[in-house]
Design a protein around this motif. Structure first.
Motif, PDB file in Angstrom:
ATOM      1  N   PRO A   1       0.779  -1.345   0.156  1.00  0.00           N
ATOM      2  CA  PRO A   1       0.027  -0.064  -0.094  1.00  0.00           C
ATOM      3  C   PRO A   1       0.817   1.091   0.240  1.00  0.00           C
ATOM      4  O   PRO A   1       0.310   2.231  -0.673  1.00  0.00           O
ATOM      5  CB  PRO A   1      -0.813   0.006   1.352  1.00  0.00           C
ATOM      6  N   LYS A   2       2.065   1.445   0.731  1.00  0.00           N
ATOM      7  CA  LYS A   2       2.893   2.593   0.602  1.00  0.00           C
ATOM      8  C   LYS A   2       3.414   2.797  -0.593  1.00  0.00           C
ATOM      9  O   LYS A   2       3.448   3.956  -1.109  1.00  0.00           O
ATOM     10  CB  LYS A   2       3.944   2.364   1.761  1.00  0.00           C
ATOM     11  N   THR A   3       3.828   1.799  -1.392  1.00  0.00           N
ATOM     12  CA  THR A   3       4.314   2.028  -2.564  1.00  0.00           C
ATOM     13  C   THR A   3       3.382   2.388  -3.630  1.00  0.00           C
ATOM     14  O   THR A   3       3.484   3.465  -4.499  1.00  0.00           O
ATOM     15  CB  THR A   3       4.923   0.401  -3.145  1.00  0.00           C
ATOM     16  N   LYS A   4       2.121   1.788  -3.579  1.00  0.00           N
ATOM     17  CA  LYS A   4       1.031   2.507  -4.558  1.00  0.00           C
ATOM     18  C   LYS A   4       0.912   3.693  -4.111  1.00  0.00           C
ATOM     19  O   LYS A   4       0.095   4.485  -5.080  1.00  0.00           O
ATOM     20  CB  LYS A   4      -0.355   1.461  -4.196  1.00  0.00           C
ATOM     21  N   GLU A   5       0.521   4.219  -2.886  1.00  0.00           N
ATOM     22  CA  GLU A   5       0.300   5.684  -2.619  1.00  0.00           C
ATOM     23  C   GLU A   5       1.511   6.436  -2.900  1.00  0.00           C
ATOM     24  O   GLU A   5       1.070   7.592  -3.593  1.00  0.00           O
ATOM     25  CB  GLU A   5       0.224   5.550  -0.967  1.00  0.00           C
TER      26      GLU A   5
ATOM     27  N   LYS B   1      13.265  -8.491 -12.124  1.00  0.00           N
ATOM     28  CA  LYS B   1      12.751  -8.162 -10.423  1.00  0.00           C
ATOM     29  C   LYS B   1      13.442  -6.978 -10.146  1.00  0.00           C
ATOM     30  O   LYS B   1      14.616  -6.741  -9.713  1.00  0.00           O
ATOM     31  CB  LYS B   1      13.381  -9.403  -9.615  1.00  0.00           C
ATOM     32  N   CYS B   2      12.460  -5.817  -9.883  1.00  0.00           N
ATOM     33  CA  CYS B   2      13.171  -4.473  -9.672  1.00  0.00           C
ATOM     34  C   CYS B   2      12.102  -3.529  -9.186  1.00  0.00           C
ATOM     35  O   CYS B   2      12.176  -2.431  -9.243  1.00  0.00           O
ATOM     36  CB  CYS B   2      13.776  -3.995 -10.861  1.00  0.00           C
ATOM     37  N   ASN B   3      11.205  -4.222  -8.350  1.00  0.00           N
ATOM     38  CA  ASN B   3      10.188  -3.489  -7.479  1.00  0.00           C
ATOM     39  C   ASN B   3      10.496  -2.689  -6.260  1.00  0.00           C
ATOM     40  O   ASN B   3      11.764  -2.920  -6.088  1.00  0.00           O
ATOM     41  CB  ASN B   3       9.084  -4.497  -7.028  1.00  0.00           C
ATOM     42  N   MET B   4       9.970  -1.711  -6.050  1.00  0.00           N
ATOM     43  CA  MET B   4      10.282  -0.977  -4.752  1.00  0.00           C
ATOM     44  C   MET B   4       9.427  -1.616  -3.589  1.00  0.00           C
ATOM     45  O   MET B   4       8.241  -2.043  -3.739  1.00  0.00           O
ATOM     46  CB  MET B   4       9.624   0.406  -4.930  1.00  0.00           C
ATOM     47  N   THR B   5      10.200  -1.539  -2.563  1.00  0.00           N
ATOM     48  CA  THR B   5       9.445  -2.176  -1.316  1.00  0.00           C
ATOM     49  C   THR B   5       8.591  -0.743  -0.419  1.00  0.00           C
ATOM     50  O   THR B   5       8.961   0.127  -0.774  1.00  0.00           O
ATOM     51  CB  THR B   5      10.647  -2.478  -0.414  1.00  0.00           C
ATOM     52  N   ASP B   6       7.768  -1.363   0.473  1.00  0.00           N
ATOM     53  CA  ASP B   6       6.970  -0.300   1.167  1.00  0.00           C
ATOM     54  C   ASP B   6       7.936   0.292   2.329  1.00  0.00           C
ATOM     55  O   ASP B   6       7.561   1.435   2.539  1.00  0.00           O
ATOM     56  CB  ASP B   6       5.854  -1.233   1.915  1.00  0.00           C
ATOM     57  N   VAL B   7       9.039  -0.336   2.628  1.00  0.00           N
ATOM     58  CA  VAL B   7       9.814   0.379   3.708  1.00  0.00           C
ATOM     59  C   VAL B   7      10.592   1.594   2.965  1.00  0.00           C
ATOM     60  O   VAL B   7      10.535   2.643   3.305  1.00  0.00           O
ATOM     61  CB  VAL B   7      11.016  -0.673   4.149  1.00  0.00           C
ATOM     62  N   ALA B   8      10.907   1.177   1.826  1.00  0.00           N
ATOM     63  CA  ALA B   8      11.437   2.505   1.055  1.00  0.00           C
ATOM     64  C   ALA B   8      10.529   3.478   0.561  1.00  0.00           C
ATOM     65  O   ALA B   8      10.653   4.695   0.740  1.00  0.00           O
ATOM     66  CB  ALA B   8      12.072   1.852  -0.634  1.00  0.00           C
ATOM     67  N   ALA B   9       9.303   3.058   0.135  1.00  0.00           N
ATOM     68  CA  ALA B   9       8.199   3.854  -0.213  1.00  0.00           C
ATOM     69  C   ALA B   9       7.909   4.882   1.010  1.00  0.00           C
ATOM     70  O   ALA B   9       7.380   6.109   0.931  1.00  0.00           O
ATOM     71  CB  ALA B   9       7.069   3.247  -0.612  1.00  0.00           C
ATOM     72  N   GLY B  10       7.814   4.288   2.061  1.00  0.00           N
ATOM     73  CA  GLY B  10       7.762   5.023   3.251  1.00  0.00           C
ATOM     74  C   GLY B  10       8.373   6.259   3.543  1.00  0.00           C
ATOM     75  O   GLY B  10       8.186   7.383   3.962  1.00  0.00           O
TER      76      GLY B  10
END
Length: 400
Positions: free
Chosen positions: A31-35, A254-263
């Motif tokens: 959810p954080k990445t999507k936001e 494989k190169c997605n962002m994590t929610d920890v990073a997105a936070g």
């Protein structure tokens, strides 16, 4: 007094967002990445954005989306970091380097026009230091060369001309003619690396303008597939009860962002206008101090464009590489960290091996030999800025 070159500006807001992600039990793409994707798209003035693990991944996925590969050519600047060009090699296409303008650090537009051939599929201009390129001029060039363009996939055919894929690693928040980067080029790849204005520690975002006859959701879905091994459900979708089953529709990446990073990025977005304003204050202090001192600086803020103020690039008039390096060493002795942006690509082993020779890029070399980048970041105090100015001017005077 110690002055680091570019530390990350991390406040309690970023720490709280990361802790929130860790406590949520959801630390990968969620959810954080999507936001963050939603906020980046809205900020740039486009309908969609995809957040990945680097600017490099964003640019490469754009090339793959466009079907660029063996037999194709992509033009980019000789004066940039390797990521602008290495992504072309990753997809198997040929890198074509253009020199920069003799009066600035942006790509030489006339040279770009002369390098276009029937094999040219993409141009990657670079918004160096956070100053947006003249995209109107680039569009004029590619439209005038439409007769040479030979599309090799459906998306290229819909665009109908050479594609402009901007390396906007430096320019998040910059604008030209009232339009923000991200909405200027066909595709724009931002960096959110630790040293950038807005950081997610490691990360980036790809934005794109609407393309007639193409659904933005189709582009978004394809980029999601590219970034998650070609798996047609991300981990978040698979958490729904009974929804374990998925398909692999392509042998992709494989190169997605994590929610920890997105936070981290979400907190930075809340602070970003203040970050840009402080960078502008520092740029103006430097500009005022160096005016008339034999130091050439970039114009970050004009009636035509507004920079993101990412790098403070200077050229010390009348010096060579040895004197430039001596100045940087003397600054380091006084605990002031400086840098060089950039050593042109044709001077690096990898690009020499591809056949490039710096002698064919005279303007790039002339700009490189006396370039010094001064600290520019929002952790700088006014006292540190004055310390940099005082010592830079003194050392230049001694070494000249």
């Amino acid at each position: 007094m110690k002055v680091p070159f570019s530390p990350p500006d991390i406040s309690e807001l970023e720490i709280e967002e990361v802790v929130s992600a860790l406590r949520s039990g959801w630390i990968t793409t969620g959810p954080k990445t999507k936001e963050l994707e939603r906020l980046v798209a809205s900020y740039c003035g486009v309908n969609r954005a995809v957040c990945l693990n680097s600017q490099t991944a964003c640019a490469e996925m754009a090339l793959r989306l466009l079907g660029v590969g063996e037999g194709d050519e992509v033009i980019t600047s000789a004066y940039t970091y390797t990521a602008s060009a290495s992504v072309v090699c990753h997809v198997g296409a040929k890198v074509v380097l253009a020199d920069i303008d003799k009066d600035g650090f942006n790509i030489d537009y006339d040279k770009v026009a002369s390098l276009i051939s029937e094999k040219t599929k993409v141009i990657i201009p670079v918004d160096i230091a956070g100053i947006p390129c003249d995209y109107d001029r680039l569009y004029k060039i590619v439209n005038e060369k439409k007769h040479l363009f030979k599309p090799s996939n459906e998306l290229q055919e819909k665009i109908g001309r050479i594609v402009i894929l901007a390396d906007t690693a430096h320019s998040f928040g910059a604008e030209r003619g009232g339009v923000k980067t991200g909405a200027l080029a066909d595709f724009s790849a931002f960096s959110f690396h630790a040293v950038k204005n807005l950081t997610t520690a490691e990360g980036g975002a790809l934005c794109w303008k609407d393309i007639e006859g193409v659904d933005n959701e189709d582009i978004y879905r394809k980029l999601q597939l590219f970034s998650l091994h070609g798996q047609n459900k991300d981990a978040l979708a698979k958490t729904k009860l009974g929804a374990w089953e998925y398909d692999i529709v392509g042998t992709w990446y494989k190169c997605n962002m994590t929610d920890v990073a997105a936070g981290i990025g979400l907190a930075q977005m809340r602070r970003y206008e203040g970050i840009l304003a402080r960078r502008k204050e520092i740029v103006n202090k430097y500009d005022k101090a160096f005016n008339g001192k034999g130091i050439t600086v970039l114009e970050h803020y004009t009636d035509s464009y507004s920079s993101s103020g990412h790098l403070y690039i200077t050229r010390v008039d009348g010096i060579d590489e040895d004197k430039r390096n001596a100045i940087i060493t003397e600054m380091a002795k006084r605990d002031i960290a400086c840098n060089v942006h950039y050593k042109p690509l044709p001077m690096h082993t990898a690009y020499k091996s591809l056949g490039f020779d710096i002698k064919n890029y005279p303007s790039a070399y002339e700009h490189y030999k006396n370039e010094i980048t001064l600290p520019l970041h929002t952790c700088l105090s006014d006292e540190q800025v004055e310390y940099v100015i005082e010592n830079f001017l003194q050392i230049i005077g001694d070494i000249r």
